[in-house]
Design a protein around this motif. Structure first.
Motif, PDB file in Angstrom:
ATOM      1  N   GLY A  77      11.686  67.769  15.711  1.00 46.90           N
ATOM      2  CA  GLY A  77      12.934  67.415  15.053  1.00 46.90           C
ATOM      3  C   GLY A  77      13.644  66.242  15.698  1.00 46.90           C
ATOM      4  O   GLY A  77      14.491  65.605  15.060  1.00 46.90           O
ATOM      5  N   HIS A 162      10.088  62.679  10.027  1.00 51.01           N
ATOM      6  CA  HIS A 162       9.565  63.738  10.888  1.00 51.01           C
ATOM      7  C   HIS A 162       8.049  63.895  10.827  1.00 51.01           C
ATOM      8  O   HIS A 162       7.376  63.843  11.858  1.00 51.01           O
ATOM      9  N   SER A 341      14.265  73.716  15.185  1.00 54.59           N
ATOM     10  CA  SER A 341      14.309  72.304  14.908  1.00 54.59           C
ATOM     11  C   SER A 341      15.462  71.681  15.681  1.00 54.59           C
ATOM     12  O   SER A 341      16.530  72.263  15.812  1.00 54.59           O
ATOM     13  N   ASP A 343      16.729  68.757  14.736  1.00 53.75           N
ATOM     14  CA  ASP A 343      17.117  67.716  13.790  1.00 53.75           C
ATOM     15  C   ASP A 343      18.602  67.834  13.455  1.00 53.75           C
ATOM     16  O   ASP A 343      18.977  68.237  12.352  1.00 53.75           O
ATOM     17  N   HIS A 402      17.913  59.875  12.898  1.00 53.45           N
ATOM     18  CA  HIS A 402      16.622  59.605  13.531  1.00 53.45           C
ATOM     19  C   HIS A 402      16.632  58.222  14.188  1.00 53.45           C
ATOM     20  O   HIS A 402      17.201  57.277  13.643  1.00 53.45           O
TER      21      HIS A 402
END
Length: 481
Positions: A77, A162, A341, A343, A402
């Motif tokens: 993540g 991802h 995760s 993320d 990201h």
């Protein structure tokens, strides 16, 4: 197996046999098959012959090896380096302001909004270890073992989604179909265990990895080199227990009968997947006795379980760390732990705190436990995600996007340099400012620790010699002890 002068482990075909007139048989069976060429070049003729007879036979790498086992702790993540490892006083000072225009000039990414304001670190940092690296308050246990870690703050990748990024970190390619690092390791080294898979995978956290089983797949390598997913509660593999009324002797005779037919087919066809099938039947039979003992956390002393924060019967990253150590002790070559995760597009503080609570103590305990047992010297532990996070906020005021340009990872043991803090990012943590370590460079370095030249560990597929690093990568010598 009968005496056999041919390196692929098949019986000699007498004159007149149709196989003597088959081009396919000649290529597959006479030591010039694609896999045989690769292993013959890599390991030498004798080792290649042994590998063909037993694809998981333990092999000695061609170069001096620092590590013989790997435990990969993969934080799927994209963990935020800004809240954990990469302290940026300037970013903290400029919190809430727009980033300098020149920082984003010419930069295009679906995950970079030029109107997003800078987001300073959400947690306190304090110096730790002999190198004085500032470590977040989220990592109190890892901070205590910092002198055993080799921390890379200048990792960089090519992917920002991802699944492609996870594939790139695991296989060196953003496309499906390439062998994972674990599969390459087992392909080159074989296994030291006769009773357990060479490559074992555990999952924990909210969900499985975005790229799925391709993260531990064998790609175009024979499937005998792929990872086997274990469960941390109950039977490690589904249907491992025998049905009622089926005796051990009957199972043995059944496996022998099936494999006798498979060996005849292997002799006639030469398909390496038949050898994988034979190995799978044999491994499954042996695992019925070995696997339950290997994953029995109740056999661990209570003080060890407490050190990890492990609780038998409750699936967790902590339990998986203990199991990883137990499997490596029993000769498993490669153990891969996924925890999803990380993320945090939103709820950064809440979710990051939980992730660190789930993983910090166990990760540090694994390093300490291996060291106390004398295993850290030849066991390589890797902690990483697929990319990092942006220094800008996403959306409101509690998320990061990201970011492939720069992120942090660490390694321990296996010939890495302990207590090293390598590389650095710019004052806002957007780009690498010194000593970049690209994913291809990381792979080249990891293979060197296992005793391989990354340019020579190859496998011929579709008319081309493939390798983990593709046509890139160099060994980062500074990371080696």
């Amino acid at each position: 197996m009968s005496d056999n002068p041919y390196p692929c482990g098949t019986n000699y075909a007498p004159p007149g046999d149709p196989r003597t007139r088959s081009r396919r048989w000649f290529l597959q069976e006479c030591g010039v098959g694609l896999g045989a060429i690769a292993l013959g070049s890599l390991l030498g003729k004798e080792a290649a012959a042994a590998s063909a007879a037993d694809p998981l036979a333990a092999r000695t790498p061609p170069l001096p090896a620092r590590a013989k086992n790997v435990i990969l702790l993969f934080m799927g993540g994209g963990p935020s380096q800004f809240e954990m490892w990469d302290y940026k006083p300037t970013l903290a000072r400029l919190d809430g302001t727009l980033p300098p225009a020149e920082l984003l000039e010419g930069y295009r990414s679906a995950f970079i909004n030029p109107s997003s304001k800078l987001l300073g670190p959400r947690y306190k940092f304090s110096p730790a270890g002999g190198a004085g690296l500032h470590v977040s308050e989220l990592l109190p246990h890892t901070a205590k073992v910092l002198d055993d870690l080799c921390v890379v703050r200048s990792a960089t990748t090519d992917a920002f989604n991802h699944a492609p990024a996870q594939l790139f970190m695991q296989t060196g390619s953003q496309q499906f179909g390439r062998p994972s690092f674990g599969a390459w390791s087992v392909y080159g080294l074989g296994s030291e265990s006769q009773d357990l898979p060479a490559f074992v995978v555990f999952n924990s956290g909210k969900k499985g990895p975005s790229a799925g089983a391709a993260n531990w797949g064998s790609g175009f390598l024979p499937t005998v080199y792929s990872g086997v997913e274990f469960r941390s509660v109950g039977d490690p593999v589904l249907y491992l227990s025998s049905p009622d009324g089926l005796t051990r002797d009957l199972e043995r005779r059944t496996v022998d009968a099936v494999n006798a037919v498979n060996r005849q087919n292997l002799d006639a066809v030469g398909d390496p997947e038949i050898a994988t099938r034979i190995n799978s039947y044999e491994m499954a039979y042996r695992m019925q006795a070995s696997a339950p003992e290997a994953v029995d956390l109740a056999a661990e002393p209570q003080h060890v379980l407490d050190a990890y924060g492990a609780k038998p019967g409750e699936p967790s990253f902590a339990n998986n760390c203990v199991l990883a150590r137990r499997l490596v002790e029993r000769g498993v070559r490669f153990v891969q732990l996924f925890h999803e995760s990380w993320d945090q597009h939103g709820n950064l503080k809440r979710d990051l705190e939980q992730n660190c609570l789930d993983t910090d103590r166990a990760s540090a305990a694994l390093v300490t436990d291996l060291k106390q047992r004398g295993m850290l010297e030849d066991t390589l532990v890797i902690w990483c995600g697929e990319f990092g996070r942006t220094p800008m906020v996403e959306g409101g005021d509690d998320g990061r996007d990201h970011h492939p340009n720069a992120f942090t990872m660490w390694m321990a043991g296996g010939g890495t340099k302990p207590g090293l803090v390598y590389g650095e990012t710019d004052e806002l943590g957007f780009n690498v400012a010194d000593k970049p370590v690209h994913v291809h460079d990381l792979h080249a370095t990891l293979l060197r620790l296992l005793g391989f030249d990354h340019e020579r560990l190859t496998y011929r597929f579709q008319g081309r010699d493939f390798r983990l690093t593709d046509v890139h990568g160099h060994v980062v010598e500074d990371l080696l002890a």
